[in-house]
Scaffold this active site. Structure first.
Site, PDB file in Angstrom:
ATOM      1  N   SER A 227      32.568  39.804  51.221  1.00  0.00           N
ATOM      2  CA  SER A 227      31.494  38.795  51.195  1.00  0.00           C
ATOM      3  C   SER A 227      30.774  38.894  52.533  1.00  0.00           C
ATOM      4  O   SER A 227      30.913  38.052  53.403  1.00  0.00           O
ATOM      5  CB  SER A 227      32.071  37.398  50.965  1.00  0.00           C
ATOM      6  OG  SER A 227      32.950  37.030  52.000  1.00  0.00           O
TER       7      SER A 227
ATOM      8  N   HIS B  75      37.096  37.061  46.487  1.00  0.00           N
ATOM      9  CA  HIS B  75      38.361  37.691  46.884  1.00  0.00           C
ATOM     10  C   HIS B  75      39.434  37.656  45.808  1.00  0.00           C
ATOM     11  O   HIS B  75      40.554  38.097  46.025  1.00  0.00           O
ATOM     12  CB  HIS B  75      38.913  37.040  48.160  1.00  0.00           C
ATOM     13  CG  HIS B  75      38.088  37.359  49.379  1.00  0.00           C
ATOM     14  ND1 HIS B  75      38.283  36.751  50.586  1.00  0.00           N
ATOM     15  CD2 HIS B  75      37.069  38.232  49.561  1.00  0.00           C
ATOM     16  CE1 HIS B  75      37.418  37.228  51.468  1.00  0.00           C
ATOM     17  NE2 HIS B  75      36.660  38.125  50.864  1.00  0.00           N
TER      18      HIS B  75
ATOM     19  N   GLN C 292      36.158  30.374  48.492  1.00  0.00           N
ATOM     20  CA  GLN C 292      36.863  31.626  48.802  1.00  0.00           C
ATOM     21  C   GLN C 292      38.226  31.441  49.474  1.00  0.00           C
ATOM     22  O   GLN C 292      39.183  32.131  49.141  1.00  0.00           O
ATOM     23  CB  GLN C 292      35.945  32.464  49.696  1.00  0.00           C
ATOM     24  CG  GLN C 292      36.435  33.855  50.035  1.00  0.00           C
ATOM     25  CD  GLN C 292      35.404  34.605  50.866  1.00  0.00           C
ATOM     26  OE1 GLN C 292      34.438  35.119  50.329  1.00  0.00           O
ATOM     27  NE2 GLN C 292      35.598  34.661  52.170  1.00  0.00           N
ATOM     28  N   GLU C 293      38.311  30.543  50.463  1.00  0.00           N
ATOM     29  CA  GLU C 293      39.543  30.484  51.258  1.00  0.00           C
ATOM     30  C   GLU C 293      40.006  29.049  51.497  1.00  0.00           C
ATOM     31  O   GLU C 293      39.248  28.226  51.995  1.00  0.00           O
ATOM     32  CB  GLU C 293      39.320  31.169  52.622  1.00  0.00           C
ATOM     33  CG  GLU C 293      38.871  32.608  52.455  1.00  0.00           C
ATOM     34  CD  GLU C 293      38.506  33.292  53.774  1.00  0.00           C
ATOM     35  OE1 GLU C 293      38.878  32.783  54.854  1.00  0.00           O
ATOM     36  OE2 GLU C 293      37.833  34.332  53.695  1.00  0.00           O
TER      37      GLU C 293
ATOM     38  N   GLU D 137      43.478  38.710  50.280  1.00  0.00           N
ATOM     39  CA  GLU D 137      44.016  38.383  51.612  1.00  0.00           C
ATOM     40  C   GLU D 137      45.442  37.856  51.538  1.00  0.00           C
ATOM     41  O   GLU D 137      45.955  37.275  52.497  1.00  0.00           O
ATOM     42  CB  GLU D 137      43.073  37.393  52.316  1.00  0.00           C
ATOM     43  CG  GLU D 137      41.689  38.015  52.512  1.00  0.00           C
ATOM     44  CD  GLU D 137      40.761  37.196  53.388  1.00  0.00           C
ATOM     45  OE1 GLU D 137      41.055  36.020  53.662  1.00  0.00           O
ATOM     46  OE2 GLU D 137      39.736  37.760  53.817  1.00  0.00           O
TER      47      GLU D 137
ATOM     48  N   ASP E  21      37.124  28.038  54.012  1.00  0.00           N
ATOM     49  CA  ASP E  21      35.945  28.903  54.056  1.00  0.00           C
ATOM     50  C   ASP E  21      35.463  29.081  52.625  1.00  0.00           C
ATOM     51  O   ASP E  21      35.892  30.007  51.932  1.00  0.00           O
ATOM     52  CB  ASP E  21      36.251  30.268  54.679  1.00  0.00           C
ATOM     53  CG  ASP E  21      35.015  31.170  54.646  1.00  0.00           C
ATOM     54  OD1 ASP E  21      33.920  30.669  54.301  1.00  0.00           O
ATOM     55  OD2 ASP E  21      35.141  32.381  54.950  1.00  0.00           O
TER      56      ASP E  21
ATOM     57  N   GLU F 110      34.307  26.495  57.468  1.00  0.00           N
ATOM     58  CA  GLU F 110      33.513  27.697  57.776  1.00  0.00           C
ATOM     59  C   GLU F 110      32.498  27.919  56.654  1.00  0.00           C
ATOM     60  O   GLU F 110      32.831  27.763  55.478  1.00  0.00           O
ATOM     61  CB  GLU F 110      34.478  28.888  57.880  1.00  0.00           C
ATOM     62  CG  GLU F 110      33.788  30.228  58.080  1.00  0.00           C
ATOM     63  CD  GLU F 110      34.795  31.375  58.037  1.00  0.00           C
ATOM     64  OE1 GLU F 110      35.966  31.158  58.405  1.00  0.00           O
ATOM     65  OE2 GLU F 110      34.412  32.477  57.616  1.00  0.00           O
TER      66      GLU F 110
ATOM     67  N   ASP G 151      29.867  31.928  59.959  1.00  0.00           N
ATOM     68  CA  ASP G 151      30.283  33.326  59.768  1.00  0.00           C
ATOM     69  C   ASP G 151      29.057  34.139  59.352  1.00  0.00           C
ATOM     70  O   ASP G 151      28.407  34.772  60.188  1.00  0.00           O
ATOM     71  CB  ASP G 151      31.407  33.371  58.716  1.00  0.00           C
ATOM     72  CG  ASP G 151      31.766  34.780  58.258  1.00  0.00           C
ATOM     73  OD1 ASP G 151      31.312  35.743  58.896  1.00  0.00           O
ATOM     74  OD2 ASP G 151      32.498  34.923  57.255  1.00  0.00           O
TER      75      ASP G 151
ATOM     76  N   LYS H 281      34.025  38.599  64.116  1.00  0.00           N
ATOM     77  CA  LYS H 281      34.508  39.784  63.402  1.00  0.00           C
ATOM     78  C   LYS H 281      33.886  40.986  64.099  1.00  0.00           C
ATOM     79  O   LYS H 281      32.648  41.152  64.076  1.00  0.00           O
ATOM     80  CB  LYS H 281      34.025  39.759  61.956  1.00  0.00           C
ATOM     81  CG  LYS H 281      34.675  38.705  61.054  1.00  0.00           C
ATOM     82  CD  LYS H 281      33.847  38.587  59.766  1.00  0.00           C
ATOM     83  CE  LYS H 281      34.571  37.815  58.684  1.00  0.00           C
ATOM     84  NZ  LYS H 281      33.646  37.456  57.569  1.00  0.00           N
TER      85      LYS H 281
ATOM     86  N   HIS I 208      39.977  38.520  60.733  1.00  0.00           N
ATOM     87  CA  HIS I 208      40.127  39.816  60.041  1.00  0.00           C
ATOM     88  C   HIS I 208      38.983  39.981  59.037  1.00  0.00           C
ATOM     89  O   HIS I 208      38.092  39.125  58.970  1.00  0.00           O
ATOM     90  CB  HIS I 208      41.468  39.834  59.297  1.00  0.00           C
ATOM     91  CG  HIS I 208      41.529  38.794  58.195  1.00  0.00           C
ATOM     92  ND1 HIS I 208      42.406  38.833  57.153  1.00  0.00           N
ATOM     93  CD2 HIS I 208      40.770  37.661  57.974  1.00  0.00           C
ATOM     94  CE1 HIS I 208      42.216  37.791  56.353  1.00  0.00           C
ATOM     95  NE2 HIS I 208      41.233  37.068  56.834  1.00  0.00           N
ATOM     96  N   ARG I 209      39.010  41.030  58.230  1.00  0.00           N
ATOM     97  CA  ARG I 209      38.142  41.175  57.063  1.00  0.00           C
ATOM     98  C   ARG I 209      39.023  41.189  55.812  1.00  0.00           C
ATOM     99  O   ARG I 209      40.226  41.413  55.913  1.00  0.00           O
ATOM    100  CB  ARG I 209      37.334  42.502  57.118  1.00  0.00           C
ATOM    101  CG  ARG I 209      36.391  42.667  58.276  1.00  0.00           C
ATOM    102  CD  ARG I 209      35.416  41.561  58.511  1.00  0.00           C
ATOM    103  NE  ARG I 209      34.570  41.154  57.402  1.00  0.00           N
ATOM    104  CZ  ARG I 209      33.242  41.243  57.371  1.00  0.00           C
ATOM    105  NH1 ARG I 209      32.595  41.758  58.397  1.00  0.00           N
ATOM    106  NH2 ARG I 209      32.538  40.806  56.331  1.00  0.00           N
ATOM    107  N   SER I 210      38.392  41.034  54.663  1.00  0.00           N
ATOM    108  CA  SER I 210      39.207  41.052  53.439  1.00  0.00           C
ATOM    109  C   SER I 210      39.788  42.440  53.191  1.00  0.00           C
ATOM    110  O   SER I 210      40.873  42.575  52.635  1.00  0.00           O
ATOM    111  CB  SER I 210      38.392  40.555  52.254  1.00  0.00           C
ATOM    112  OG  SER I 210      37.149  41.213  52.190  1.00  0.00           O
TER     113      SER I 210
ATOM    114  N   LYS J 149      42.218  33.678  61.890  1.00  0.00           N
ATOM    115  CA  LYS J 149      42.540  33.783  60.463  1.00  0.00           C
ATOM    116  C   LYS J 149      42.770  35.256  60.175  1.00  0.00           C
ATOM    117  O   LYS J 149      41.952  36.109  60.513  1.00  0.00           O
ATOM    118  CB  LYS J 149      41.478  33.152  59.572  1.00  0.00           C
ATOM    119  CG  LYS J 149      40.098  33.760  59.575  1.00  0.00           C
ATOM    120  CD  LYS J 149      39.274  33.164  58.433  1.00  0.00           C
ATOM    121  CE  LYS J 149      38.035  33.968  58.144  1.00  0.00           C
ATOM    122  NZ  LYS J 149      37.272  33.470  56.996  1.00  0.00           N
TER     123      LYS J 149
HETATM  124  P1  PGA Z   1      35.002  39.235  54.087  1.00  0.00           P
HETATM  125  O1  PGA Z   1      35.539  37.750  53.978  1.00  0.00           O
HETATM  126  O2  PGA Z   1      35.841  39.992  55.028  1.00  0.00           O
HETATM  127  O3  PGA Z   1      35.116  39.710  52.647  1.00  0.00           O
HETATM  128  O4  PGA Z   1      33.562  39.129  54.536  1.00  0.00           O
HETATM  129  C1  PGA Z   1      35.980  37.015  55.061  1.00  0.00           C
HETATM  130  C2  PGA Z   1      35.134  35.809  55.328  1.00  0.00           C
HETATM  131  O5  PGA Z   1      34.167  35.514  54.596  1.00  0.00           O
HETATM  132  O6  PGA Z   1      35.393  35.107  56.294  1.00  0.00           O
HETATM  133 ZN    ZN Z   2      33.743  33.587  56.080  1.00  0.00          ZN
END
Ligand code: PGA
Ligand code: ZN
Length: 433
Positions: A48, A161, A169-170, A211, A248, A292, A319, A344, A372-374, A395
């Site tokens: 994402s 994800h 998402q999170e 994740e 997030d 987030e 982000d 990131k 991190h990244r996914s 995270k």
């Molecule tokens: P991504 O997701 O690594 O797929 O971008 C992580 C996030 O959105 O924080």
């Molecule tokens: Zn994010």
């Protein structure tokens, strides 16, 4: 330091997609009797992604890895970058990164690829620490404060994800009421395992998403929060006092024609104002300390309202809207958007630009949330980064899957290495707490 050799290869990330690994070998320019040292690093990859991220160069050749090969980025390291850097006397990370940026020549690293550039930048950071005979985390802000982070563990995955019906998402747990990182991670893992048994008892699927968080089909997005709160209690902790929640929802993925679409569950469309009302309700109802991407990257108006309304209560992390980019963060600061930034490395593409963004955030009283990244790998650079920049929270996924756990294990080792000097600031890591 003289650069003796730069080399890259195509390796795999946690989704089984190719990514770039680089090695940088340094020789001491002053003493010829010291052995050269080699740093190795691998870059991660997002799903994402923010629109303004530096460009991840993929081959686009459908005959290899469905177009996702990175052989061009690897070749850029092994030809252009290696040839230009070989035998150069590099004085610092900044110096190296300036060379890489100059070689690329574009504003978004699209010529050589941010994956090619960052792999070299990170491998250099590692080689430099080895040459200096110090730990990587000590090289980012030399002499600055160090601390171990609260691990914000993404225990329920949704959005892009996971293949479930959860839009956001999170859903993360933040075990903060602990004397150390080691104890915090234990609290997090115990809650993660309690969550698994609760989901199982309720007849839900206990497979995990990208994740490592569970990815069940639930009755609503709220139910994700409710089962997590149940798990915290079942594990013997108090929601809010011991373990709080971070979210997030990655709302850029929901943004369509000026509205937010619940694209996986009800397909309902709501305005920015209604989404803000939803967040206000959630923050009142649940022990949320961090939100987030509560608004989409292209909804600056929504972001400003969100910040005005909740920015004094909880941490609001940008982000997708900032993409770890100092120029965009500067605009955000001027327009009073968010009070924290997600960090990131591969969104901006070099170690020194990442540090520049972090410095700018701190100077303006913004927090930094290291991420991190996914699509991840066994590379643990972000564990050192969070300690070395005293960012206080990270995270890096859920309580399982080795590409996530690798960072936790590195943090456990750092905490032991720091011994009595190890600092864990707990809830104070979060803005307004
Ligand atoms: P991504 O997701 O690594 O797929 O971008 C992580 C996030 O959105 O924080
Ligand atoms: Zn994010």
């Amino acid at each position: 330091m003289i650069i003796e050799k730069v080399h890259a290869r195509e390796v795999l990330d946690s989704r089984g997609n190719p990514t770039v690994e680089a090695e940088v070998t340094l020789r001491d320019s002053k003493s010829s009797n010291r052995e050269p040292v080699t740093g190795i690093a691998i870059v991660p990859s997002g799903a994402s992604t923010g629109e303004k991220e530096a460009v991840e160069l993929r081959d686009g050749d459908p005959r290899r890895y469905q177009g996702k090969g990175v052989s061009k980025a690897v070749a850029n390291v092994n030809t252009t970058i290696a040839a230009s850097l070989r035998n150069l006397n590099i004085l610092s990370q900044q110096h190296l990164d300036e060379e890489l940026i100059r070689l690329d020549g574009t504003s978004n690293k699209s010529k050589l690829g941010a994956n090619a550039i960052l792999a070299v930048s990170m491998a250099f950071a590692r080689a430099f620490a080895l040459a200096e005979r110090t730990s990587l985390y000590r090289t980012f802000f030399p002499g600055g404060p160090l601390s171990l982070p609260v691990p914000c563990m993404n225990v329920i995955n949704g959005g892009r994800h996971a293949d479930n019906n959860v839009d956001f998402q999170e859903f993360m747990i933040a075990p903060h009421n602990a004397p150390s990182f080691k104890e915090a991670i234990r609290m997090g893992e115990e809650t993660f395992h309690a969550l698994r048994s609760i989901l199982k008892t309720k007849g839900y699927f206990t497979g995990v998403g990208d994740e490592g968080g569970f990815a069940p089909n639930l009755r609503s997005n709220e139910e994700a929060v409710e089962v997590i709160l149940e798990a915290i209690t079942k594990a013997g902790y108090h929601p809010g006092k011991d373990i709080s929640l971070c979210l997030d929802p990655a709302t850029s993925e929901m943004w369509e024609d000026g509205q937010y679409v619940f694209f996986k569950s009800t397909k309902e469309k709501i305005s920015s104002d209604r989404l803000l009302a939803l967040w206000s309700d959630w923050v009142r109802q649940y022990p949320i300390v961090l939100l987030e991407d509560g608004m989409a990257e292209n909804d600056w108006t929504g972001w400003k309202s969100l910040t005005a309304q909740l920015g004094g209560n909880i941490e609001l992390v940008g982000d997708d809207i900032f993409c770890t980019n100092p120029a965009i963060l500067k605009k955000g600061i001027e327009e009073r958007v968010a009070n924290s930034i997600l960090i990131k490395l591969n969104q901006i593409g070099t170690v020194s630009e990442t540090l520049e963004t972090i410095r700018l955030a701190y100077k303006n009283n913004y927090n930094c949330f290291i991420s991190h990244r996914s699509g991840e790998t066994e590379d643990t650079t972000i564990a050192d980064l969070v300690v070395g920049t005293n960012a206080g929270h990270i995270k890096t996924g859920s309580g399982c899957r080795s590409e996530r756990i690798a960072k936790f294990n590195r943090l456990l080792r750092i905490e032991e290495e720091l011994g009595s000097q190890a600092v864990f600031i707990g809830i104070k890591a979060f803005k307004n707490k």
